[in-house]
Every structure is written in structure tokens, then in C-alpha cells.
Scaffold this motif. Structure first.
Motif, PDB file in Angstrom:
ATOM      1  N   ASP A  75       0.827  -1.201   0.000  1.00  0.00           N
ATOM      2  CA  ASP A  75       0.000   0.000   0.000  1.00  0.00           C
ATOM      3  C   ASP A  75       0.863   1.253   0.000  1.00  0.00           C
ATOM      4  O   ASP A  75       0.370   2.356  -0.227  1.00  0.00           O
ATOM      5  N   GLU A  76       2.182   1.089   0.256  1.00  0.00           N
ATOM      6  CA  GLU A  76       3.090   2.227   0.214  1.00  0.00           C
ATOM      7  C   GLU A  76       3.493   2.579  -1.217  1.00  0.00           C
ATOM      8  O   GLU A  76       4.101   3.623  -1.446  1.00  0.00           O
ATOM      9  N   LEU A  77       3.196   1.687  -2.159  1.00  0.00           N
ATOM     10  CA  LEU A  77       3.519   1.995  -3.550  1.00  0.00           C
ATOM     11  C   LEU A  77       2.698   3.186  -4.003  1.00  0.00           C
ATOM     12  O   LEU A  77       1.474   3.166  -3.932  1.00  0.00           O
ATOM     13  N   PRO A  78       3.335   4.250  -4.469  1.00  0.00           N
ATOM     14  CA  PRO A  78       2.582   5.418  -4.889  1.00  0.00           C
ATOM     15  C   PRO A  78       1.896   5.192  -6.228  1.00  0.00           C
ATOM     16  O   PRO A  78       2.348   4.399  -7.053  1.00  0.00           O
ATOM     17  N   THR A  79       0.789   5.888  -6.432  1.00  0.00           N
ATOM     18  CA  THR A  79       0.147   5.849  -7.734  1.00  0.00           C
ATOM     19  C   THR A  79       0.931   6.740  -8.692  1.00  0.00           C
ATOM     20  O   THR A  79       1.794   7.524  -8.277  1.00  0.00           O
ATOM     21  N   LEU A  80       0.611   6.630  -9.972  1.00  0.00           N
ATOM     22  CA  LEU A  80       1.288   7.473 -10.951  1.00  0.00           C
ATOM     23  C   LEU A  80       1.039   8.947 -10.656  1.00  0.00           C
ATOM     24  O   LEU A  80       1.954   9.777 -10.760  1.00  0.00           O
ATOM     25  N   ALA A  81      -0.190   9.293 -10.303  1.00  0.00           N
ATOM     26  CA  ALA A  81      -0.509  10.685  -9.986  1.00  0.00           C
ATOM     27  C   ALA A  81       0.309  11.178  -8.794  1.00  0.00           C
ATOM     28  O   ALA A  81       0.799  12.307  -8.779  1.00  0.00           O
ATOM     29  N   GLU A  82       0.472  10.324  -7.784  1.00  0.00           N
ATOM     30  CA  GLU A  82       1.273  10.708  -6.617  1.00  0.00           C
ATOM     31  C   GLU A  82       2.736  10.891  -6.994  1.00  0.00           C
ATOM     32  O   GLU A  82       3.392  11.827  -6.506  1.00  0.00           O
ATOM     33  N   MET A  83       3.254  10.026  -7.849  1.00  0.00           N
ATOM     34  CA  MET A  83       4.644  10.161  -8.273  1.00  0.00           C
ATOM     35  C   MET A  83       4.861  11.463  -9.020  1.00  0.00           C
ATOM     36  O   MET A  83       5.868  12.153  -8.830  1.00  0.00           O
ATOM     37  N   VAL A  84       3.920  11.814  -9.899  1.00  0.00           N
ATOM     38  CA  VAL A  84       4.030  13.068 -10.643  1.00  0.00           C
ATOM     39  C   VAL A  84       4.046  14.250  -9.677  1.00  0.00           C
ATOM     40  O   VAL A  84       4.865  15.167  -9.805  1.00  0.00           O
ATOM     41  N   ALA A  85       3.154  14.219  -8.693  1.00  0.00           N
ATOM     42  CA  ALA A  85       3.073  15.324  -7.737  1.00  0.00           C
ATOM     43  C   ALA A  85       4.343  15.442  -6.903  1.00  0.00           C
ATOM     44  O   ALA A  85       4.786  16.542  -6.567  1.00  0.00           O
ATOM     45  N   GLN A  86       4.955  14.298  -6.552  1.00  0.00           N
ATOM     46  CA  GLN A  86       6.134  14.310  -5.702  1.00  0.00           C
ATOM     47  C   GLN A  86       7.418  14.587  -6.487  1.00  0.00           C
ATOM     48  O   GLN A  86       8.344  15.211  -5.973  1.00  0.00           O
ATOM     49  N   PHE A  87       7.481  14.107  -7.717  1.00  0.00           N
ATOM     50  CA  PHE A  87       8.725  14.122  -8.476  1.00  0.00           C
ATOM     51  C   PHE A  87       8.906  15.407  -9.280  1.00  0.00           C
ATOM     52  O   PHE A  87      10.031  15.889  -9.451  1.00  0.00           O
ATOM     53  N   LEU A  88       7.809  15.964  -9.778  1.00  0.00           N
ATOM     54  CA  LEU A  88       7.892  17.107 -10.682  1.00  0.00           C
ATOM     55  C   LEU A  88       7.549  18.409  -9.968  1.00  0.00           C
ATOM     56  O   LEU A  88       6.700  18.423  -9.075  1.00  0.00           O
ATOM     57  N   PRO A  89       8.171  19.507 -10.369  1.00  0.00           N
ATOM     58  CA  PRO A  89       7.851  20.794  -9.743  1.00  0.00           C
ATOM     59  C   PRO A  89       6.469  21.275 -10.171  1.00  0.00           C
ATOM     60  O   PRO A  89       5.973  20.888 -11.235  1.00  0.00           O
ATOM     61  N   PRO A  90       5.817  22.097  -9.355  1.00  0.00           N
ATOM     62  CA  PRO A  90       4.518  22.644  -9.741  1.00  0.00           C
ATOM     63  C   PRO A  90       4.615  23.383 -11.078  1.00  0.00           C
ATOM     64  O   PRO A  90       5.587  24.082 -11.340  1.00  0.00           O
ATOM     65  N   GLY A  91       3.623  23.209 -11.907  1.00  0.00           N
ATOM     66  CA  GLY A  91       3.626  23.889 -13.189  1.00  0.00           C
ATOM     67  C   GLY A  91       4.410  23.190 -14.277  1.00  0.00           C
ATOM     68  O   GLY A  91       4.517  23.706 -15.393  1.00  0.00           O
ATOM     69  N   SER A  92       4.962  22.015 -13.990  1.00  0.00           N
ATOM     70  CA  SER A  92       5.717  21.284 -14.994  1.00  0.00           C
ATOM     71  C   SER A  92       4.827  20.932 -16.180  1.00  0.00           C
ATOM     72  O   SER A  92       3.664  20.557 -16.020  1.00  0.00           O
ATOM     73  N   SER A  93       5.405  21.032 -17.387  1.00  0.00           N
ATOM     74  CA  SER A  93       4.670  20.682 -18.604  1.00  0.00           C
ATOM     75  C   SER A  93       4.773  19.197 -18.939  1.00  0.00           C
ATOM     76  O   SER A  93       4.141  18.744 -19.893  1.00  0.00           O
ATOM     77  N   VAL A  94       5.553  18.465 -18.168  1.00  0.00           N
ATOM     78  CA  VAL A  94       5.785  17.052 -18.485  1.00  0.00           C
ATOM     79  C   VAL A  94       4.498  16.226 -18.462  1.00  0.00           C
ATOM     80  O   VAL A  94       4.261  15.433 -19.383  1.00  0.00           O
ATOM     81  N   PRO A  95       3.623  16.355 -17.440  1.00  0.00           N
ATOM     82  CA  PRO A  95       2.392  15.546 -17.463  1.00  0.00           C
ATOM     83  C   PRO A  95       1.530  15.810 -18.690  1.00  0.00           C
ATOM     84  O   PRO A  95       1.020  14.871 -19.312  1.00  0.00           O
ATOM     85  N   ALA A  96       1.368  17.080 -19.054  1.00  0.00           N
ATOM     86  CA  ALA A  96       0.556  17.415 -20.226  1.00  0.00           C
ATOM     87  C   ALA A  96       1.202  16.889 -21.497  1.00  0.00           C
ATOM     88  O   ALA A  96       0.516  16.426 -22.423  1.00  0.00           O
ATOM     89  N   TYR A  97       2.525  16.933 -21.556  1.00  0.00           N
ATOM     90  CA  TYR A  97       3.215  16.427 -22.739  1.00  0.00           C
ATOM     91  C   TYR A  97       3.067  14.908 -22.817  1.00  0.00           C
ATOM     92  O   TYR A  97       2.907  14.347 -23.907  1.00  0.00           O
ATOM     93  N   LEU A  98       3.115  14.232 -21.659  1.00  0.00           N
ATOM     94  CA  LEU A  98       2.909  12.789 -21.631  1.00  0.00           C
ATOM     95  C   LEU A  98       1.569  12.428 -22.251  1.00  0.00           C
ATOM     96  O   LEU A  98       1.483  11.525 -23.099  1.00  0.00           O
TER      97      LEU A  98
END
Length: 229
Positions: A85-108
Motif C-alpha cells: 500500500d506504500e507503492l505510490p500511484t502514478l498521480a502521486e509520483m508526478v506530484a512528488q517528483f515534478l515541480p509545480p507547473g511542470s509541462s511534463v504531465p501534459a506532454y505525456l
């Protein structure tokens, strides 16, 4: 005064191309627009990337590298973990790994929707990680693979991708960014509730809520047999 931009010219060009491509699609963006956004000349863009296709390939490769770096710790630590249950979801990883405002999720998302070899390869990688996570949870008894574990893993992945795809719309209707700390807590709580009990769980309160929504009082419904046409 803001911090100085210490990125190389190549990195600035790539990052601005990524942002513009994510927002409008590569077909709608010109080399000159990218150059203007990066504060360089169109000739320098060509010097570094050769063409717009080369620039798009560089943006694709950068996003793939970002997600590989993001996913690696999950797959590396999954095997010895006792609490899946400690495995993060993809959304959680994006929130933790990328800075706010990153264009990477939208580009993905644009990579996946537009198709192409890079998008297909990245989707297969994401699916492989989702499958590994589900397999781990099945092994330790915290999840059921169902009749078709392959479909279940795909469903879990698409649920996460939906949060990234509709992030702005979700923030609008929920009043909170789903990738913020509070947003992730709200979203995660409901996702776990649905996964645990299903949409059919706790039926009585749901029926009562529908009754009250119609302005009816339980046990005091009108006798419709006495109402004429």
C-alpha cells in the motif's frame, strides 16, 4: 528578483518546445515560436536540433527519461516491500517528483493521444509498472487479480492517467488541484473506498440520499394510485 536561469541554451529550447508542444501540439508550433520563447534565434534552434522533428524527438526523449527516473525506484523497491500500500500511484509520483507547473504531465498525455513509437513505448512501460504493482499486491494478499488481471492492471493505469488528462477540469469542479496534497488525499480516499467496497457498497445511505434529494420523506410517499391522468 528571481533566481538566475542556469540552464544551457539547449535545455531552454527543449523545455520551451515541450511546453508549447504540450499546450498546442507540435504541428501548430513553429521553430520561430520556440526560439522566441527560449530567448534565442531560430538559427540556434536548428544548430542544436537540426529541425522541428529533431526538436520533438528531443522533447519525447526527455519526457521518457523523466518517467523512467520516476518509475525506477518503484520497481526497484517493490520486491522487498512488505507493505504494497506504500507503492505510490502514478498521480502521486508526478506530484512528488515534478515541480509545480511542470509541462511534463501534459506532454505525456499528448504523446499517448497523438500516437507514434515513443508514445506507444512509454505506455507499455507504464503498463508494465502497473502490472508489477498489482502482482505484488496479489502475492501478499492485499488485492485480488480478478478474472482478468491484465485488464485490471490496465484499468488501474487508466484511472491514474485520467487524473493527469483531466487535471484542470477536476480542479475546476472539485475546487482543488487533484495533484496537490489535499487533492491527492481526497482522490485517494474515494478511490480506495470504491476499490474496497465497490459502487454497490453501503446502499442504504445512497437510497436515503436519493429520497431526500427528491424532497420525499421515507415511509411517507404519496399514493400515486389515486392520482388521475
Amino acid at each position: 528578483m528571481g533566481l538566475p536561469d542556469d540552464r544551457t541554451a539547449r535545455a531552454r529550447i527543449r523545455d520551451e518546445a515541450l511546453r508549447l508542444f504540450a499546450a498546442k501540439g507540435a504541428a501548430a508550433i513553429t521553430i520561430r515560436e520556440v526560439a522566441t520563447a527560449a530567448g534565442v534565434s531560430p538559427a540556434l534552434v536548428i544548430q542544436h536540433f537540426g529541425s522541428k522533428d529533431g526538436l520533438r524527438e528531443a522533447a519525447d526523449e526527455h519526457v521518457i527519461a523523466v518517467f523512467e527516473a520516476m518509475l525506477a525506484p518503484v520497481t526497484e523497491r517493490a520486491a522487498p516491500m512488505s507493505r504494497p500500500d506504500e507503492l505510490p500511484t502514478l498521480a502521486e509520483m508526478v506530484a512528488q517528483f515534478l515541480p509545480p507547473g511542470s509541462s511534463v504531465p501534459a506532454y505525456l498525455i499528448r504523446m499517448l493521444v497523438d500516437g507514434g513509437a515513443a508514445g506507444s513505448a512509454l505506455f507499455r512501460r507504464l503498463y508494465a509498472v502497473a502490472t508489477e504493482a498489482l502482482d505484488l499486491m496479489i502475492c501478499v494478499g492485499t488485492a485480488d487479480g480478478g478474472a482478468d488481471p491484465a485488464v485490471r492492471a490496465a484499468f488501474l493505469l487508466l484511472n491514474d492517467l485520467a487524473v493527469l488528462t483531466f487535471r484542470n477540469h477536476l480542479a475546476d469542479v472539485l475546487g482543488e488541484d487533484p495533484l496537490s496534497v489535499g487533492g491527492l488525499q481526497r482522490w485517494g480516499a474515494e478511490v480506495l473506498a470504491v476499490y474496497g467496497a465497490g459502487l454497490g457498497g453501503n446502499k442504504q445511505p445512497r437510497e436515503e440520499s436519493r429520497t431526500h434529494a427528491r424532497g420525499e420523506v421515507p415511509g411517507l410517499q404519496p399514493d400515486v394510485s389515486r392520482i388521475g391522468p
